[in-house]
Design an enzyme around this catalytic site. Structure first.
Site, PDB file in Angstrom:
ATOM      1  N   GLU A 206       0.979  -1.093  -0.084  1.00 43.44           N
ATOM      2  CA  GLU A 206      -0.008   0.062  -0.137  1.00 43.44           C
ATOM      3  C   GLU A 206       0.717   1.203   0.113  1.00 43.44           C
ATOM      4  O   GLU A 206       0.509   2.429   0.336  1.00 43.44           O
ATOM      5  CB  GLU A 206      -0.954  -0.001   1.181  1.00 43.44           C
ATOM      6  CG  GLU A 206      -1.985  -1.136   1.036  1.00 43.44           C
ATOM      7  CD  GLU A 206      -3.185  -1.006   1.725  1.00 43.44           C
ATOM      8  OE1 GLU A 206      -3.433   0.066   2.461  1.00 43.44           O
ATOM      9  OE2 GLU A 206      -4.024  -2.092   2.067  1.00 43.44           O
ATOM     10  N   GLU A 286      -8.490  -2.221  14.113  1.00 39.48           N
ATOM     11  CA  GLU A 286      -9.051  -2.861  12.967  1.00 39.48           C
ATOM     12  C   GLU A 286      -8.801  -4.326  13.303  1.00 39.48           C
ATOM     13  O   GLU A 286      -7.647  -4.697  13.245  1.00 39.48           O
ATOM     14  CB  GLU A 286      -8.754  -2.122  11.502  1.00 39.48           C
ATOM     15  CG  GLU A 286      -9.345  -2.770  10.556  1.00 39.48           C
ATOM     16  CD  GLU A 286      -8.960  -2.166   9.001  1.00 39.48           C
ATOM     17  OE1 GLU A 286      -8.705  -0.982   9.242  1.00 39.48           O
ATOM     18  OE2 GLU A 286      -8.924  -2.732   8.292  1.00 39.48           O
ATOM     19  N   ASP A 313     -13.244  -5.303   9.628  1.00 40.01           N
ATOM     20  CA  ASP A 313     -12.849  -5.281   8.411  1.00 40.01           C
ATOM     21  C   ASP A 313     -13.206  -6.817   7.660  1.00 40.01           C
ATOM     22  O   ASP A 313     -14.381  -7.068   7.321  1.00 40.01           O
ATOM     23  CB  ASP A 313     -11.391  -4.982   7.927  1.00 40.01           C
ATOM     24  CG  ASP A 313     -11.070  -5.259   6.568  1.00 40.01           C
ATOM     25  OD1 ASP A 313     -11.776  -5.599   5.627  1.00 40.01           O
ATOM     26  OD2 ASP A 313      -9.765  -5.240   6.133  1.00 40.01           O
ATOM     27  N   LYS A 338     -15.759  -1.752   2.226  1.00 37.28           N
ATOM     28  CA  LYS A 338     -15.004  -1.881   0.942  1.00 37.28           C
ATOM     29  C   LYS A 338     -16.090  -2.475  -0.202  1.00 37.28           C
ATOM     30  O   LYS A 338     -16.601  -3.727   0.228  1.00 37.28           O
ATOM     31  CB  LYS A 338     -13.910  -3.067   1.145  1.00 37.28           C
ATOM     32  CG  LYS A 338     -12.651  -2.693   1.987  1.00 37.28           C
ATOM     33  CD  LYS A 338     -11.832  -3.864   2.283  1.00 37.28           C
ATOM     34  CE  LYS A 338     -10.553  -3.341   2.741  1.00 37.28           C
ATOM     35  NZ  LYS A 338      -9.971  -4.709   3.294  1.00 37.28           N
ATOM     36  N   ARG A 367      -8.436  -1.184  -1.583  1.00 34.83           N
ATOM     37  CA  ARG A 367      -7.823  -2.432  -1.288  1.00 34.83           C
ATOM     38  C   ARG A 367      -6.457  -2.289  -1.585  1.00 34.83           C
ATOM     39  O   ARG A 367      -5.871  -1.431  -2.273  1.00 34.83           O
ATOM     40  CB  ARG A 367      -8.391  -3.275  -2.340  1.00 34.83           C
ATOM     41  CG  ARG A 367      -9.989  -3.654  -2.303  1.00 34.83           C
ATOM     42  CD  ARG A 367     -10.506  -4.072  -0.709  1.00 34.83           C
ATOM     43  NE  ARG A 367      -9.927  -5.403  -0.508  1.00 34.83           N
ATOM     44  CZ  ARG A 367     -10.477  -6.485   0.095  1.00 34.83           C
ATOM     45  NH1 ARG A 367     -11.873  -6.556  -0.300  1.00 34.83           N
ATOM     46  NH2 ARG A 367     -10.050  -7.369   0.646  1.00 34.83           N
ATOM     47  N   SER A 368      -5.716  -3.406  -1.002  1.00 31.20           N
ATOM     48  CA  SER A 368      -4.196  -3.413  -1.300  1.00 31.20           C
ATOM     49  C   SER A 368      -4.069  -3.645  -2.806  1.00 31.20           C
ATOM     50  O   SER A 368      -2.803  -3.088  -3.405  1.00 31.20           O
ATOM     51  CB  SER A 368      -3.650  -4.552  -0.292  1.00 31.20           C
ATOM     52  OG  SER A 368      -3.908  -5.876  -0.824  1.00 31.20           O
ATOM     53  N   LYS A 389      -9.439   5.333   3.788  1.00 31.58           N
ATOM     54  CA  LYS A 389      -8.453   4.631   4.086  1.00 31.58           C
ATOM     55  C   LYS A 389      -7.857   4.120   2.748  1.00 31.58           C
ATOM     56  O   LYS A 389      -8.649   3.327   2.083  1.00 31.58           O
ATOM     57  CB  LYS A 389      -8.545   3.639   5.182  1.00 31.58           C
ATOM     58  CG  LYS A 389      -7.355   2.745   5.536  1.00 31.58           C
ATOM     59  CD  LYS A 389      -7.668   1.360   6.266  1.00 31.58           C
ATOM     60  CE  LYS A 389      -6.443   0.429   6.447  1.00 31.58           C
ATOM     61  NZ  LYS A 389      -6.966  -0.839   6.735  1.00 31.58           N
TER      62      LYS A 389
END
Ligand code: PGA
Ligand code: ZN
Length: 426
Positions: A206, A286, A313, A338, A367-368, A389
């Site tokens: 990320e 998280e 998450d 997400k 997302r990554s 985020k």
């Protein structure tokens, strides 16, 4: 009435160089718009199914040609000629065309691409910003970013177990100042790590630093120091969030902190997190516990819930049914949102609205494996929940989102809520 004329999908590559989809929607007025679909690596087991070809000869089985062809063969017939502006009806048709609870037939990746592309085409047709179309009357605000500084776990070759150590620059008047602080902290953190003798080669998934630190706690200590070195007040101006992503190091009922040579039960993990909250300016945790550890989550929430944002998450997977259960059982107090965990915009907003009504917080998240599509920034603004985020402040799939926020702020229409979002916990 604006209707859907056509859909065109194709395989593209995400920020890890893995296949994902782009979907273009064409409306009856001739307007066309494209949306790109993100893809996670540390996925929750209750996520909607991302359809992959499984053909080992292409991208190690990760190709998405089946999902691409499903857009035309399976989804288009059920939405062609239908109202483009009725997102709920559109998403309902996509869900029905798929016909499975997990969206495994068409693929949640195919479905989400259509859902987002049509919404964007509608916004262009109306000549309004995407956030306005998405928000459909909800009170829009700019989000406070939660910014990755150190990565671990699945995003950085398992150097340490915890996945994400993030800065929350909330004590600022504008999003631009918050991002300025984040960049300064990211730079200070890199310098600090190098001074301690760690080698920094490249970046994690990320965009943050992924040094081979000795322990998870060391990352917290370094981040706190980086906040100070960069000239900011820990907690008051810049607080810390951690994404434990604990499901990914949970085996046989225990949390295996290999770098620290110990394995903890749920209560011990909760105790560890509590002790770190006392020593470092951590206000957001998280996936502190495993995605199916409901009783552990209830204990965690009882113990830390008034002092910290406890974000689900993998635990909630943006699934309205799981979020409802969390609200009813007081397990967690915030949702990571997400889109591709659930697969349609309508269900994503159902989760956002449910969170708001229950007094939960919500963090709209990338997302990554992401793309250069800034859709997410408009989604975060439209949600009105005030948090986003996206990863670190390097790599253009991340910057596309921050730059969109900077654009929206520069236009002067939207307010930045800052510390107001964390009232009661900072
Ligand atoms: P993922 O990670 O996109 O790899 O699931 C992001 C997160 O866990 O928040
Ligand atoms: Zn996570």
């Amino acid at each position: 009435m604006l209707t859907i004329n056509g859909l065109f999908a194709y395989e593209i590559l995400d920020s890890r160089g893995r296949p994902t989809l782009a979907v273009e929607a064409e409306l009856s007025n001739g307007v066309r718009a494209t949306a790109q679909v993100p893809s996670g690596a540390s996925t929750g087991s209750h996520e909607a199914v991302e359809l992959r070809d499984g053909d080992a000869a292409r991208y190690r089985g990760r190709g998405v040609r089946a999902a691409v062809s499903n857009v035309r063969a399976l989804l288009l017939p059920s939405v062609a000629g239908c109202a483009a502006e009725d997102q709920k009806d559109l998403d309902g048709r996509l869900i029905a065309a798929d016909g499975t609870a997990s969206k495994s037939r068409a693929g949640a990746n195919a479905i989400l691409g259509v859902s987002c592309a049509v919404a964007r085409a509608v916004s262009i047709s109306r000549g309004e910003p995407l956030w306005k179309t998405l928000g459909a009357g909800r009170a829009a605000i700019l989000p406070v970013p939660m910014i990755n500084i150190f990565s671990g776990g699945l995003h950085a070759g398992h150097n340490i177990e915890f996945q994400d150590f993030l800065a929350i620059p909330h004590g600022f008047d504008t999003c631009a100042e918050a991002l300025h602080a984040a960049v300064a902290i990211h730079t200070a953190a890199g310098e600090l790590v190098q001074r301690r003798g760690y080698t920094l080669t490249g970046v994690a998934d990320e965009g943050g630093w992924g040094p081979a630190l000795r322990s998870n706690e060391e990352a917290l200590a370094l981040l706190t120091e980086a906040i100070e070195t960069a000239g900011f007040h820990p907690r008051d101006q810049v607080a810390i969030a951690i994404d434990v992503a604990s499901s990914h190091f949970h085996r046989d009922g225990r949390y295996h902190l290999t770098t620290e040579g110990r394995a903890l039960g749920s209560e011990e993990m909760t105790g560890l997190l509590e002790s770190w909250m006392a020593r470092y300016p951590v206000i957001s945790i998280e996936d502190g516990l495993h995605e199916d550890d409901w009783s552990g989550w209830k204990g965690l929430t009882e113990r830390l819930g008034t002092r910290a944002q406890l974000v689900g998450d993998d635990f909630f997977t943006t699934d309205p049914a799981r979020v409802r259960r969390g609200i009813e059982e007081r397990a967690g107090n915030a949702v990571l949102v997400k889109m591709n965990q659930i697969g349609t915009l309508t269900e994503t907003f159902a989760v956002v609205d449910m969170a708001r009504q229950a007094g939960f917080r919500a963090v709209v998240s990338a997302r990554s494996g992401d793309t250069e599509d800034p859709f997410l920034s408009d989604l975060a603004v439209a949600s009105g929940m005030g948090q986003i985020k996206v990863g670190s402040v390097t790599r253009s799939e991340r910057l596309a989102k921050y730059n969109r926020l900077l654009e929206l702020e520069a236009r002067g229409v939207l307010r930045f809520p800052g510390s107001e979002i964390f009232r009661g916990i900072v």
